[in-house]
Design an enzyme around this catalytic site. Structure first.
Site, PDB file in Angstrom:
ATOM      1  N   GLN A   1       0.644  -1.188   0.019  1.00 24.58           N
ATOM      2  CA  GLN A   1      -0.093   0.019   0.065  1.00 24.58           C
ATOM      3  C   GLN A   1       0.671   1.117  -0.174  1.00 24.58           C
ATOM      4  OE1 GLN A   1      -3.188   1.194   2.887  1.00 24.58           O
ATOM      5  NE2 GLN A   1      -1.359   1.508   4.132  1.00 24.58           N
TER       6      GLN A   1
ATOM      7  N   SER B   1       4.631  -7.367   8.276  1.00 20.82           N
ATOM      8  CA  SER B   1       4.103  -6.427   8.838  1.00 20.82           C
ATOM      9  C   SER B   1       2.795  -6.710   9.694  1.00 20.82           C
ATOM     10  CB  SER B   1       3.859  -5.271   7.639  1.00 20.82           C
ATOM     11  OG  SER B   1       2.757  -5.490   6.848  1.00 20.82           O
TER      12      SER B   1
ATOM     13  N   SER C   1       7.144   2.075  13.785  1.00 17.11           N
ATOM     14  CA  SER C   1       5.614   1.745  13.698  1.00 17.11           C
ATOM     15  C   SER C   1       5.250   2.295  15.088  1.00 17.11           C
ATOM     16  CB  SER C   1       5.592   0.266  13.503  1.00 17.11           C
ATOM     17  OG  SER C   1       4.437  -0.017  14.071  1.00 17.11           O
TER      18      SER C   1
ATOM     19  N   GLU D   1       3.477   0.411  16.914  1.00 16.85           N
ATOM     20  CA  GLU D   1       3.360  -0.672  17.617  1.00 16.85           C
ATOM     21  C   GLU D   1       4.430  -0.772  18.647  1.00 16.85           C
ATOM     22  OE1 GLU D   1       1.263  -3.553  17.610  1.00 16.85           O
ATOM     23  OE2 GLU D   1      -0.181  -2.092  16.964  1.00 16.85           O
TER      24      GLU D   1
ATOM     25  N   TYR E   1       6.521  -8.710  16.161  1.00 21.12           N
ATOM     26  CA  TYR E   1       6.664  -7.706  15.119  1.00 21.12           C
ATOM     27  C   TYR E   1       7.201  -6.353  15.659  1.00 21.12           C
ATOM     28  CZ  TYR E   1       5.088  -3.968  12.272  1.00 21.12           C
ATOM     29  OH  TYR E   1       5.131  -2.671  11.402  1.00 21.12           O
TER      30      TYR E   1
ATOM     31  N   ARG F   1      -5.169  -1.225   1.163  1.00 18.16           N
ATOM     32  CA  ARG F   1      -4.529  -1.905   2.230  1.00 18.16           C
ATOM     33  C   ARG F   1      -4.861  -3.367   2.198  1.00 18.16           C
ATOM     34  NH1 ARG F   1      -1.421  -2.106   6.606  1.00 18.16           N
ATOM     35  NH2 ARG F   1      -2.517  -1.299   8.619  1.00 18.16           N
TER      36      ARG F   1
ATOM     37  N   PHE G   1      -5.547  -6.874   7.117  1.00 18.09           N
ATOM     38  CA  PHE G   1      -5.732  -6.027   8.398  1.00 18.09           C
ATOM     39  C   PHE G   1      -6.956  -5.665   8.613  1.00 18.09           C
ATOM     40  CE2 PHE G   1      -1.633  -5.601   6.231  1.00 18.09           C
ATOM     41  CZ  PHE G   1      -0.822  -5.692   7.503  1.00 18.09           C
TER      42      PHE G   1
ATOM     43  N   GLY H   1     -11.754 -10.276  15.797  1.00 14.41           N
ATOM     44  CA  GLY H   1     -11.304 -10.639  17.195  1.00 14.41           C
ATOM     45  C   GLY H   1     -11.838  -9.479  18.114  1.00 14.41           C
TER      46      GLY H   1
HETATM   47  O1  G4F Z   1      -5.406  -3.810  11.463  1.00 12.35           O
HETATM   48  P1  G4F Z   1      -4.492  -4.734  12.198  1.00 12.35           P
HETATM   49  O2  G4F Z   1      -4.087  -5.973  12.380  1.00 12.35           O
HETATM   50  O3  G4F Z   1      -3.278  -3.480  12.651  1.00 12.35           O
HETATM   51  P2  G4F Z   1      -2.089  -3.265  13.901  1.00 12.35           P
HETATM   52  O4  G4F Z   1      -2.138  -4.528  14.603  1.00 12.35           O
HETATM   53  O5  G4F Z   1      -2.733  -2.217  14.586  1.00 12.35           O
HETATM   54  O6  G4F Z   1      -0.888  -3.041  13.001  1.00 12.35           O
HETATM   55  C1  G4F Z   1      -1.099  -2.503  12.004  1.00 12.35           C
HETATM   56  O7  G4F Z   1      -0.557  -0.823  12.210  1.00 12.35           O
HETATM   57  C2  G4F Z   1       0.855  -0.745  12.547  1.00 12.35           C
HETATM   58  C3  G4F Z   1       1.051   0.711  13.028  1.00 12.35           C
HETATM   59  O8  G4F Z   1       0.775   0.663  14.314  1.00 12.35           O
HETATM   60  C4  G4F Z   1       1.667  -1.406  11.721  1.00 12.35           C
HETATM   61  F1  G4F Z   1       2.990  -1.266  11.960  1.00 12.35           F
HETATM   62  C5  G4F Z   1       1.526  -3.019  11.588  1.00 12.35           C
HETATM   63  O9  G4F Z   1       2.239  -3.512  10.593  1.00 12.35           O
HETATM   64  C6  G4F Z   1      -0.033  -2.951  10.933  1.00 12.35           C
HETATM   65  O10 G4F Z   1      -0.111  -2.186   9.731  1.00 12.35           O
HETATM   66  O11 G4F Z   1      -5.372  -4.642  13.944  1.00 12.35           O
HETATM   67  C7  G4F Z   1      -5.676  -3.406  14.439  1.00 12.35           C
HETATM   68  C8  G4F Z   1      -6.735  -3.901  15.496  1.00 12.35           C
HETATM   69  C9  G4F Z   1      -5.919  -4.826  16.545  1.00 12.35           C
HETATM   70  O12 G4F Z   1      -6.254  -4.455  17.949  1.00 12.35           O
HETATM   71  C10 G4F Z   1      -6.329  -6.143  16.500  1.00 12.35           C
HETATM   72  O13 G4F Z   1      -6.302  -7.114  17.594  1.00 12.35           O
HETATM   73  O14 G4F Z   1      -7.880  -4.542  15.328  1.00 12.35           O
HETATM   74  C11 G4F Z   1      -7.974  -5.762  16.066  1.00 12.35           C
HETATM   75  N1  G4F Z   1      -8.615  -6.739  15.411  1.00 12.35           N
HETATM   76  C12 G4F Z   1      -9.820  -7.122  15.693  1.00 12.35           C
HETATM   77  N2  G4F Z   1     -10.437  -8.312  14.774  1.00 12.35           N
HETATM   78  C13 G4F Z   1      -8.213  -7.440  14.295  1.00 12.35           C
HETATM   79  C14 G4F Z   1      -9.455  -8.427  13.894  1.00 12.35           C
HETATM   80  N3  G4F Z   1      -6.985  -7.372  13.320  1.00 12.35           N
HETATM   81  C15 G4F Z   1      -6.952  -8.215  12.304  1.00 12.35           C
HETATM   82  N4  G4F Z   1      -6.153  -7.794  11.563  1.00 12.35           N
HETATM   83  N5  G4F Z   1      -8.034  -8.914  11.967  1.00 12.35           N
HETATM   84  C16 G4F Z   1      -9.173  -9.188  12.782  1.00 12.35           C
HETATM   85  O15 G4F Z   1     -10.053 -10.035  12.438  1.00 12.35           O
END
Ligand code: G4F
Length: 324
Positions: free
Chosen positions: A14, A78, A123, A125, A147, A182, A186, A209
């Site tokens: 992206q 990532s 990040s 994170e 990560y 995206r 994610f 989740g």
């Molecule tokens: O979209 P996420 O997977 O992004 P996360 O973990 O915040 O990380 C992203 O942003 C970071 C920058 O701060 C980057 F460094 C990293 O590479 C990536 O791009 O999850 C966001 C939130 C989390 O708390 C996760 O537990 O959404 C929650 N979530 C709930 N259900 C979920 C889901 N995440 C994902 N991926 N899939 C789910 O079904």
């Protein structure tokens, strides 16, 4: 002015996509690296080079051919949850991979005499279990995943190469940034894609989740502008890039489904397997330094971002439904 040359690792992602558009519009010659599993593999393109962060061997050759003035290190494993399943791979690629690029630049500069500026995709994170809110460049790190640990390693290596060798090496500490491009794994894109597919009858349920997690979400197109601005400074430095506004996953869900007049209660289910062994509960960035020193500010609001993503996913879903 002679054309500048830029090399973007992970150009197919992206951010690589938005950054290459930005640099091309500024007259740069843009080159990129792609991993062997990336889409379009095997197609000839003189500006693309096969390379992987786990491999240090052909970077010198890539630098020789591209003569970059600026290297943007965007490639990484990532995905945070995946990093719990692949911790060693993530450390090798996302952490040591950054060091491979830095060391290759140092050696290339020494032998060729050419100066290369380096941008590291750090990040939010890294703040993990946040010590205070909002987070800025002085907030201590407390990484909560393999990560995030790997990104902390890459961050400090970048600072060390700047301090030890006088390299122009900067960290952009980017908070979550999204767009219609995206990756589908994610949470934002997973939601907008599901909403669109449910709307046209291609999908029935959406499993998620932790929907109480809060993030500071911005538009990727705005954030690549901050990357470029960091690289044009007189001195390399580290900058937080964020909107300063935080929302929950639940907020994102409600706006996305509301935009398509869908009732989310009936379709959204909780799946325990999507929770992480350790969660980052909330992130909120303070980008005052970027505003003051780079003159940067985000332009797209959270609501605009969600609608932009849903609208594009709806077009894709309608096309998919029509071709069935
Ligand atoms: O979209 P996420 O997977 O992004 P996360 O973990 O915040 O990380 C992203 O942003 C970071 C920058 O701060 C980057 F460094 C990293 O590479 C990536 O791009 O999850 C966001 C939130 C989390 O708390 C996760 O537990 O959404 C929650 N979530 C709930 N259900 C979920 C889901 N995440 C994902 N991926 N899939 C789910 O079904």
């Amino acid at each position: 002015m002679p054309t500048k040359s830029a090399l973007i690792t992970g150009i197919c992602g992206q951010d690589g996509r938005y950054l290459s558009e930005l640099l091309l519009s500024k007259g740069y010659e843009v080159h990129g690296t792609i991993a062997s599993r990336a889409p379009g593999v095997g197609e000839a393109d003189e500006n693309l080079f096969y390379w992987d962060l786990s491999d240090g061997t052909n970077l010198q050759q890539i630098f020789k051919e591209t003569q970059p003035d600026e290297v943007y290190n965007l490639a990484a494993q990532s995905h945070v949850r995946l990093s719990f399943e692949l911790p060693i791979h993530t450390a090798n690629v996302t952490g040591v991979g950054t060091l491979r690029v830095l060391e290759a630049i140092r050696q290339f500069q020494e032998t060729s005499g050419k100066q290369i500026r380096f941008y590291q995709a750090s990040s939010s994170e890294m703040f993990g279990q946040v010590k205070h809110s909002p987070q800025n460049e002085d907030t201590p790190f407390h990484p909560r995943s393999p990560y995030a640990c790997a990104k902390v390693f890459g961050f400090w290596q970048t600072v060390n190469y700047r301090e030890s060798y006088g390299m122009f090496a900067c960290n952009g500490i980017l908070f979550n940034h999204e767009s219609p491009f995206r990756g589908e794994a994610f949470v934002t894109r997973k939601i907008t894609r599901a909403a669109a597919r449910i709307k046209v009858g291609l999908q029935q349920k959406l499993k998620l989740g932790n929907t109480q997690a809060r993030r500071d979400w911005g538009f990727a197109g705005d954030y690549v502008d901050a990357m470029w601005k960091m690289m044009q400074q007189d001195e390399a430095d580290d900058f937080v890039v964020a909107t300063g506004v935080t929302h929950s996953v639940q907020d994102f869900l409600e706006i996305a489904f509301g935009h398509l007049d869908l009732d989310l209660e009936e379709v959204v289910e909780t799946d325990q397997s999507l929770f992480r062994p350790a969660e980052v509960d909330t992130l909120c960035g303070d980008a005052s330094k970027a505003r003051e020193k780079l003159g940067w500010e985000p332009k797209v609001s959270f609501e605009e971002l969600v609608r932009m993503m849903v609208d594009r996913d709806l077009k894709i879903a309608e096309r998919d439904a029509a071709s069935r």
